[in-house]
Design a protein around this motif. Sequence first.
Motif, PDB file in Angstrom:
ATOM      1  N   ILE A   9      42.575  70.155  15.637  1.00 18.74           N
ATOM      2  CA  ILE A   9      43.616  69.124  15.704  1.00 18.74           C
ATOM      3  C   ILE A   9      43.240  68.004  14.744  1.00 18.74           C
ATOM      4  CG2 ILE A   9      44.859  67.497  17.171  1.00 18.74           C
ATOM      5  CD1 ILE A   9      44.148  69.243  19.564  1.00 18.74           C
ATOM      6  N   LEU A 420      51.515  69.628  16.179  1.00 20.31           N
ATOM      7  CA  LEU A 420      51.361  69.251  17.587  1.00 20.31           C
ATOM      8  C   LEU A 420      52.216  68.012  17.821  1.00 20.31           C
ATOM      9  CD1 LEU A 420      49.996  69.545  20.357  1.00 20.31           C
ATOM     10  CD2 LEU A 420      48.137  68.107  19.488  1.00 20.31           C
ATOM     11  N   VAL A 425      52.899  72.699  20.808  1.00 19.67           N
ATOM     12  CA  VAL A 425      52.591  73.305  19.516  1.00 19.67           C
ATOM     13  C   VAL A 425      53.831  74.019  19.006  1.00 19.67           C
ATOM     14  CG1 VAL A 425      51.143  74.969  18.297  1.00 19.67           C
ATOM     15  CG2 VAL A 425      50.180  73.613  20.168  1.00 19.67           C
ATOM     16  N   LEU A 460      46.403  72.425  13.922  1.00 22.54           N
ATOM     17  CA  LEU A 460      47.490  71.644  14.482  1.00 22.54           C
ATOM     18  C   LEU A 460      47.527  70.256  13.845  1.00 22.54           C
ATOM     19  CD1 LEU A 460      47.162  72.490  18.278  1.00 22.54           C
ATOM     20  CD2 LEU A 460      48.319  73.778  16.471  1.00 22.54           C
ATOM     21  N   TYR A 462      48.743  66.741  14.010  1.00 20.84           N
ATOM     22  CA  TYR A 462      49.251  65.853  15.071  1.00 20.84           C
ATOM     23  C   TYR A 462      50.313  64.919  14.499  1.00 20.84           C
ATOM     24  CZ  TYR A 462      49.422  62.146  18.546  1.00 20.84           C
ATOM     25  OH  TYR A 462      49.859  61.213  19.459  1.00 20.84           O
TER      26      TYR A 462
END
Length: 464
Positions: A9, A420, A425, A460, A462
């Motif tokens: 992330i 994300l 997700v 991912l 963010y």
Amino acid sequence: MAGNKSYTIVEYFGGEDGYRCGYCKSQTGNFSRGMWSHTMTVQDYQDLIDRGWRRSGKYVYKPIMQKTCCPQYTIRCHALKFQPSKSHKKILKKMNRFISKGELQKGQEDCAGEPMDSVCEEAGPQELRKVHLKYTALTGIQKDATEFPSTTEVQKEAADATPTGSQTSQNDPVSVLAGTTTSAAPKPGNGADPSRPPCRKAKELRKERRLQKEQMRQNGDGVSSTVSPTQPTPSQNNQSKTLEEFISESLPENSAHCLEFKRFLCDSPLEAEYAPDGPEVGYGSFHQQYWLDGRIVAVGVIDILPTCVSSVYLYYHPDFNSLSLGSYSALREIAFTKQLQKQSPKLSYYYLGFYIHSCPKMRYKGQYRPSDLLCPETYVWVSIERCIPLLDNSRYARLNQDPDLGDARAVRDLGRALVLYRRTVMPYAAYSRKRKGSSDEMEVQQYASLVGQDCAERILLYRS
């Protein structure tokens, strides 16, 4: 990793403004992209450093190579093929001499003694972090305390200096220290020492070897029954030592100092992982501590990744500058990489961080050979011997000279990049539909092109 529900992330920061360069001291010439990693898998970080990224704590950054004042090329050493150079042996001997005799030459510092990478204040925003020395017993090669084995320099030099087929005096200090046995020196005027074989010309020795080979061929059984074997040549007696031999030899019992080598886990964005075909200690970030007579004198931080050991940085006590601890720790880490490779065959490289050809003080990393530099356009590895002429002509260079080769992992479909968003997700295509009118497409496009399609489909991104 994504397959087992373990994700990386990150928050992407971009980076357009120049800031101070720690190499050429330009106030606004250093440019890089960056992102903050909340958590990261070792495979994702392996893929990122193979695209020119580098971490400093949890901040992961990538220089803008064509724009920054001092281009930084990712460098890796082929650990399995590495042999210490003359300067590396000098550093190892210097440490051995210090441990065994206590000799410390203050004020004399090798350029090669620079740390692999100190904490890079110029990289961008960083986390203020404390070093946690976790005294947790680890298995396998990570012993709580392992006495550092070494050897004295005088023993190595004496062994190399032992003559073959020539006269040696009993009073010669080299032969005495080396433990050689010689007869009493003949008195002047008495002629050659009858207890030693006569000196022979090289021409005669070559002729004898030819005759021996011919007779072996005639006998047919590969063994000559009439020609006695010749004495071993100096090249057979004086074969150069490997890095492991330098490290594994024993210290004298009356050594002036005791150097201990410890490894402990440390905090990092990298998630610790274990794999059946991986090293016993697992993957992740580690502290390597150097203890001198019960006092900690240096700490190296390394990342153990699927195909490499990556040196992050080293810090050490300034009283020991003259020991070239930066280079010494690199040699220890190369030996450690070789050790891990026996447990995990694909783990065979040692990454030294960035090679900066435009900064003479940072060229020492190129001495760890054989090594490669990462091409900033094609992301393929090129031997440093082929790169040096290009970098002599220009600070920035496309290192791979094949004009038809491009970035094999370039972004093909931005819509497949993972995002994300609100704890969910989703592919970027779904995110963009939810955020109609959003102005972040250009930033996401830039991020995806820098990490590559494969990472964009696993990491991912963010978005708040």
